[in-house]
Design an enzyme around this catalytic site. Structure first.
Site, PDB file in Angstrom:
ATOM      1  N   GLY A 192       0.825  -1.199   0.000  1.00  0.00           N
ATOM      2  CA  GLY A 192       0.000   0.000   0.000  1.00  0.00           C
ATOM      3  C   GLY A 192       0.858   1.247   0.000  1.00  0.00           C
ATOM      4  N   GLY A 245       0.451   5.753   0.300  1.00  0.00           N
ATOM      5  CA  GLY A 245      -0.358   6.945   0.457  1.00  0.00           C
ATOM      6  C   GLY A 245       0.506   8.183   0.401  1.00  0.00           C
ATOM      7  N   GLY A 246      -0.107   9.335   0.689  1.00  0.00           N
ATOM      8  CA  GLY A 246       0.614  10.591   0.610  1.00  0.00           C
ATOM      9  C   GLY A 246       1.705  10.733   1.649  1.00  0.00           C
ATOM     10  N   PHE A 247       1.583  10.013   2.766  1.00  0.00           N
ATOM     11  CA  PHE A 247       2.533  10.191   3.853  1.00  0.00           C
ATOM     12  C   PHE A 247       3.406   8.968   4.126  1.00  0.00           C
ATOM     13  CE2 PHE A 247      -1.077  13.017   4.872  1.00  0.00           C
ATOM     14  CZ  PHE A 247      -0.402  14.224   4.787  1.00  0.00           C
ATOM     15  N   GLY A 248       3.199   7.899   3.400  1.00  0.00           N
ATOM     16  CA  GLY A 248       4.024   6.729   3.685  1.00  0.00           C
ATOM     17  C   GLY A 248       3.710   5.535   2.812  1.00  0.00           C
ATOM     18  N   VAL A 307       3.312   1.157   2.944  1.00  0.00           N
ATOM     19  CA  VAL A 307       3.067   0.012   3.824  1.00  0.00           C
ATOM     20  C   VAL A 307       3.666  -1.237   3.189  1.00  0.00           C
ATOM     21  CG1 VAL A 307       1.338  -1.373   5.019  1.00  0.00           C
ATOM     22  CG2 VAL A 307       0.939   1.067   4.637  1.00  0.00           C
ATOM     23  N   LYS A 353       4.328   0.168   8.352  1.00  0.00           N
ATOM     24  CA  LYS A 353       4.080   1.449   7.693  1.00  0.00           C
ATOM     25  C   LYS A 353       5.309   2.346   7.886  1.00  0.00           C
ATOM     26  CE  LYS A 353       0.840   5.362   7.862  1.00  0.00           C
ATOM     27  NZ  LYS A 353      -0.392   5.869   8.540  1.00  0.00           N
ATOM     28  N   ASP A 364     -10.409  11.237   9.114  1.00  0.00           N
ATOM     29  CA  ASP A 364     -10.059  10.788   7.765  1.00  0.00           C
ATOM     30  C   ASP A 364     -10.681   9.430   7.466  1.00  0.00           C
ATOM     31  OD1 ASP A 364      -8.915  11.098   5.273  1.00  0.00           O
ATOM     32  OD2 ASP A 364      -6.956  10.324   5.853  1.00  0.00           O
TER      33      ASP A 364
END
Length: 369
Positions: A44, A46-49, A51, A65, A178
């Site tokens: 996975g 996302g914008g911040f990290g 996984v 993560k 969120d």
């Protein structure tokens, strides 16, 4: 590597002991179990990290993560998520196993010269959920998950949110801020677990609202008062929940306004599509399922009302669903009823659906993808 085998069982024992507390984990261990954070282990992003899938010596699997390096911003997100995950323990909240915050000195080239610089690594270790996020399982009424699985997911999300708002600590709720399908993970048994608490807020005692100094969240799931006025209340999460419930049932975030339908026509249209599928499957609980579908779509629409004071609380939602589950009401056959006669009064939330039809177009304003 030397020393790793002695540390490894600590993570395995935490994973196997449901009562075990999360702990600090060495970077060396997390790097080893993810094959040095290889692309093949990525599950996975996302914008911040990112996984990664971590595999322990005994074959158990965890999720790791790794936050991307954004000094200042990610420090706050990391501390916020660890702080909140430390206090959470619920069937419908992702299980937190441990964290890593290590600073290393690395040699880099800067203006043609070799310099030593500090590099901080921030990681969170969580239980691994094999079915991925809810986002992967969203589909319309004609295909995908059957109704019983969708209802189980809706119930689980509501239960997890109720825990955050009403049960975690007296008078000190946690607001997630969120909630969206990609932040809801699913077990093998399709039990939903709320994840990603980087933006969450812990209210102080007797505090009912706060004003955000910085904005975060996902368009399409953000409540209008938060999006435009930066007001955060428990009803901010309720709005997001409503969007998710509608999406689980219909496969879309579109509501009555986007489709040019009245409230009752929208509900009737959703019911007709589900009834057709259930009849094709020769469902033996047809009327019971249709009753649940109607109640859940009404619930979702109630949650996305423009006026936050008219949205139900998590406690009201749980009580309403429990009442429905416990009841043995005789459900009339609606197959031949015209759309304007479909009942809308069964949900026990004491909120008038008429209010929704009088509000501005929420979906056109806030639900762009």
């Amino acid at each position: 590597m030397i020393g790793q085998s002695s540390r490894r069982p600590s993570l395995e024992s935490i994973l196997q002991d449901i009562q075990a507390k999360p702990c600090k984990l060495p970077l060396e261990l997390l790097s080893d179990i993810t094959d040095d954070f290889s692309d093949e282990r990525e599950i996975g992003r996302g914008g911040f990290g990112v996984v990664y899938k971590g595999v322990l010596d005994n074959g158990d699997v965890v999720a790791v993560k790794k936050l991307v390096s954004m000094p200042g911003v990610n420090d706050q997100l990391f501390e916020n998520e660890v702080y909140h995950l430390m206090m959470l323990k619920h069937r419908n909240i992702v299980r937190f196993l441990g964290y890593c915050f290590e600073t290393q000195h690395v040699c880099i080239e800067h203006k043609g010269k070799q310099r030593f610089a500090e590099m901080s690594e921030k990681l969170i270790c969580l239980e691994y959920l094999p079915n991925g996020s809810l986002e992967r399982h969203i589909s319309d009424e004609s295909c995908g998950l059957d109704w019983h699985k969708r209802y189980k997911i809706i119930r689980g999300i509501c239960s997890g949110l109720h825990y955050l708002h009403e049960e975690i600590q007296t008078n000190t709720p946690i607001i997630h801020l969120d909630l969206k399908p990609s932040n809801i993970l699913l077990t093998n048994e399709m039990v939903p677990k709320i994840a990603d608490f980087g933006l969450s807020r812990l209210f102080g005692e007797q505090q009912s609202r706060i004003y955000a100094t910085t904005m975060g969240g996902s368009f399409g799931y953000m409540a209008p008062e938060y999006l435009h006025k930066r007001i955060i209340t428990k009803k901010s999460d309720i709005f997001s929940l409503g969007v998710i419930v509608i999406e689980i049932i219909t496969g879309r975030r579109d509501g009555p306004d986007s489709n040019g339908m009245s409230m009752l026509d929208f509900i009737a249209n959703v019911l007709e599509k589900w009834r057709n599928r259930l009849e094709d499957l020769r469902c033996t609980t047809l009327e019971k399922d249709c009753q649940q579908i109607r109640i859940c779509i009404e619930l979702g629409l109630n949650c996305v009302q423009f006026d936050e004071t008219k949205r139900p609380t998590a406690k009201e939602i749980i009580n309403s669903l429990k009442m429905q589950d416990d009841s043995n009401l005789h459900v009339i056959d609606e197959e031949k009823l015209p759309a304007d006669e479909v009942g809308v009064g069964d949900i026990e939330l004491c909120i008038c659906l008429y209010c929704i039809s009088c509000t501005p177009s929420l979906y056109n304003l806030y639900h762009e993808r």
